[in-house]
Enzyme design. Structure first.
Site, short mmCIF file in Angstrom:
data_model
loop_
_atom_site.label_atom_id
_atom_site.label_comp_id
_atom_site.label_asym_id
_atom_site.label_seq_id
_atom_site.Cartn_x
_atom_site.Cartn_y
_atom_site.Cartn_z
N HIS A 195 0.83 -1.21 0.00
CA HIS A 195 0.00 0.00 0.00
C HIS A 195 0.86 1.26 0.00
CE1 HIS A 195 -3.72 -2.28 1.55
NE2 HIS A 195 -3.80 -2.06 0.27
N GLU A 249 -4.89 -18.61 -21.44
CA GLU A 249 -3.64 -18.49 -20.66
C GLU A 249 -3.04 -19.85 -20.32
OE1 GLU A 249 -4.47 -16.28 -17.04
OE2 GLU A 249 -6.41 -17.25 -16.77
N ASP A 301 0.25 -15.70 -17.41
CA ASP A 301 0.16 -17.13 -17.13
C ASP A 301 0.57 -17.97 -18.34
OD1 ASP A 301 -0.51 -17.61 -14.43
OD2 ASP A 301 -2.44 -16.66 -14.81
N CYS A 335 -4.47 -9.06 -22.22
CA CYS A 335 -4.48 -8.32 -20.96
C CYS A 335 -3.32 -8.68 -20.03
CB CYS A 335 -5.82 -8.52 -20.24
SG CYS A 335 -6.12 -10.22 -19.76
C1 PEP Z 1 -2.51 -13.15 -17.13
O1 PEP Z 1 -2.33 -14.27 -16.67
O2 PEP Z 1 -1.87 -12.70 -18.09
C2 PEP Z 1 -3.48 -12.23 -16.52
C3 PEP Z 1 -3.78 -11.08 -17.08
O3 PEP Z 1 -4.07 -12.59 -15.37
P1 PEP Z 1 -3.35 -12.57 -13.93
O4 PEP Z 1 -2.11 -11.75 -14.06
O5 PEP Z 1 -4.36 -11.99 -13.00
O6 PEP Z 1 -3.10 -14.03 -13.69
MG MG Z 2 -3.74 -15.20 -15.34
#
Ligand code: PEP
Ligand code: MG
Length: 599
Positions: free
Chosen positions: A199, A441, A465, A512
């Site tokens: 934080h 992923e 992932d 993402c």
């Molecule tokens: C990913 O695995 O790329 C992802 C966006 O999810 P997280 O980082 O939350 O596992």
């Molecule tokens: Mg992920």
């Protein structure tokens, strides 16, 4: 010798948590543990008095925290939840009730009893090798320290009283310390301990002051008044720099300031390539409070709402009502832009103490995400109900994480249909056209992508992932971090295969993972035909700017070349050179962690 001649010049490297460069004098603050700490036995009557003393200290601590929250400057008020989380710790039975029990049952003084409770909490959570848990433990330690100070009557230097422009050097700083900082005076801070998601780090970013944490020995190596250069972008700290360091960093500082203002000016322009191809640039968030930053940075929606943090943050399971209110608010603020809510991705390196996720040998390969939800359908249903209900208030999309094959989609969608029926029967409104997508992923999902695409409305590629599972490297294990290679040809081929499958099936595809916010990756992601990039809000202006300086045609030809390369190094070298020119022209001086990790 004076400092400018480089007396005792030393360089330390830590974890950069808030970008920017500062050059200034060190001000050491003593945030060490309470010095006088008595341990003594008491009799029955004294035990009652000790309990009373403890309760008074809790009360005083509560008042102090409330006051701190009230005094928070307007522009960081949205981060008041940090102090709320400290207030919640004050009510946590593991700390307060346990301490009272120690006092009464073991007949010991309040300080000793409190330390015992803290040690129990440390033992319980200390073994868990997870940054998030470590940071929450750090919060508990901060609160305990405050209670101890109130018990002992020891005062500590308030950062609000520092009158000179200085760089704070501390062993550790609590988030409350950072809320007290007068940013007109305090240029930034560095600490021995701390992690990227603490934080304190979040606050430094909100205050927009440079900060480096995890320097380990800063307080031992730095003396009050030493001249420091702190680079919150690279994590480098130079103690007693020489004149050429100062000149070089002043130049960097100038470029950074120019860069920040030029980036901010254009953050609301669309991400459209020179040849008219438009990309949607969205944000990844973990908390409702981040939504304002998404808008400020020009985000065109939320591409990934990581909902597990709400579960990790609350004591016990959050109620359906709490979830609904939270999702509804995000949807309303972002409307008409879309908000992609990912269902619980608990397990792996994220877990909540109230959920029965067992300790596993290989948590990343264990009962995680959709597997956990399908095994605990009631928890899953509750979240789906909350998401569906919230969908009536904005543009919500739903996304399932960690899909490894068709069966999981069928099972998850079956439960979703049952929840829809339930809501129909109760005449509760929801968006019947809410899109349902999955994260790609896991390598098996890539292999099956063309089949999976028949069952969903969109794909979102989670490279964090995907890299972990494809290259067989634990993403939280620092010993194999060097192998975290986004530019590995296998990864690029997998992304290409997933995109191809999505396009063949006529569904949209987003990315993402961290790669989306890494300017070195932009040209290949563009060339691959991904329509939506979702990233941490701060990266949005940079990526939009990079997209605007590229053409799709060129990106495709870059991709063609890159796909012929056989090693991650060759790809990285090519992109460093290719994008190096583009980034330099745009004055973009900050390259992100993913690129560095790949070296
Ligand atoms: C990913 O695995 O790329 C992802 C966006 O999810 P997280 O980082 O939350 O596992
Ligand atoms: Mg992920």
């Amino acid at each position: 010798m004076n400092a400018h001649e480089g007396a005792d010049k030393k360089i330390l490297r830590g974890i950069p948590v808030s970008p920017g460069i500062i050059i200034g004098k060190a001000h050491l603050v003593d945030r060490s543990r309470v010095k006088i700490f008595y341990q003594y036995l008491v009799d029955e009557k004294q035990a009652d008095r000790e309990r009373e003393r403890f309760r008074e200290a809790i009360e005083k601590t509560e008042q102090q925290l409330i006051k701190l929250k009230d005094r928070m400057p307007e522009h960081i008020k949205e981060h008041g939840f940090i102090i709320d989380s400290h207030l919640m710790i004050l009510q946590d039975g593991m700390l307060t009730e346990a301490t009272e029990e120690h006092i009464l049952n073991e007949k010991i003084n309040a300080e000793w009893a409190l330390k015992k409770s803290l040690n129990n909490i440390r033992q319980m959570f200390g073994e868990i090798d997870d940054e998030y848990i470590r940071n929450r433990l750090f919060d508990v330690e901060n609160v305990t320290e405050r209670i101890l100070r109130n018990l002992s009557g020891e005062e500590q230097e308030s950062l609000a009283e520092i009158a000179n422009r200085v760089i704070i050097v501390a062993h550790e700083l609590s988030p409350c310390d950072t809320t007290e900082m007068n940013v007109g005076k305090i240029m930034g801070f560095i600490t021995d301990v701390g992690g990227r998601t603490s934080h304190t780090a979040i606050m430094a970013q909100a205050l927009e002051i440079p900060a480096v944490v995890g320097l380990e020995t800063a307080t031992k190596q730095i003396e009050d008044g030493d001249l420091l250069i702190v680079d919150g972008t690279s994590g480098e700290v130079i103690i007693n720099p020489n004149d050429s360091d100062i000149i070089a960093y002043q130049e960097k500082q100038f470029l950074h300031e120019r860069y920040k203002s030029s980036i901010a000016k254009t953050s609301h322009l669309p991400a459209e390539t020179l040849d008219g191809h438009r990309i949607a640039v969205k944000a990844n968030i973990e908390f409702l409070e981040e939504v304002a930053a998404v808008r400020d940075h020009g985000g065109e929606g939320i591409g990934l709402y990581r909902t597990e943090f709400l579960y990790l943050r609350s004591k016990g399971l959050p109620s359906e009502e709490e979830l609904f209110e939270d999702y509804k608010e995000v949807a309303e603020i972002m409307a008409p832009d879309p908000v992609t809510i990912r269902t619980l991705d608990l397990g792996g390196d994220k877990f909540a103490s109230d959920l029965s996720v067992s300790k596993e040998m290989n948590p990343a390969l264990g009962l995680r995400a959709i597997r956990f939800c399908l095994k605990e359908p009631e928890i899953f249903r509750q979240q789906l109900r909350a998401i569906l209900r919230a969908s009536a208030y904005g543009n919500i999309q739903l996304m399932f994480p960690m899909i490894s094959g068709v069966q999981e989609i069928l099972d998850a969608k079956k439960i979703l249909d049952q929840v829809r029926q339930e809501l129909d029967e109760r005449q509760v409104p929801y968006d019947p056209h809410m899109k349902v997508g999955i994260m790609i992923e896991i390598p098996s999902a890539v292999a099956m992508a063309e089949v999976l695409a028949q069952h969903v409305d969109f794909f979102s590629i989670g490279t964090n992932d995907l890299i972990q599972y494809a290259l067989a490297i634990d993403r939280v294990n620092e010993h194999v971090a060097y192998m975290y290679q986004p530019f590995h040809p296998a990864i690029l081929r997998m992304i290409r295969a997933a995109v191809q499958a999505a396009h063949d099936a006529g569904i949209s595809v987003a990315l993402c993972g961290e790669m989306a916010g890494d300017p070195l990756c932009t040209v290949i992601l563009l060339g691959l035909g991904i329509e939506e990039f979702s990233m941490n809000p701060r990266s949005i202006p940079v990526i939009k700017k990079v997209v605007r300086s590229l053409s799709l045609k060129e990106a495709k030809s870059d991709l063609k070349k890159v796909l012929q390369m056989t090693t991650a190094k060759a790809v990285r070298d090519y992109l460093t050179e290719r994008m190096g020119v583009v980034l330099a022209e745009l004055g973009i001086t900050e390259h992100l962690a993913t690129s560095q990790m790949d070296s």
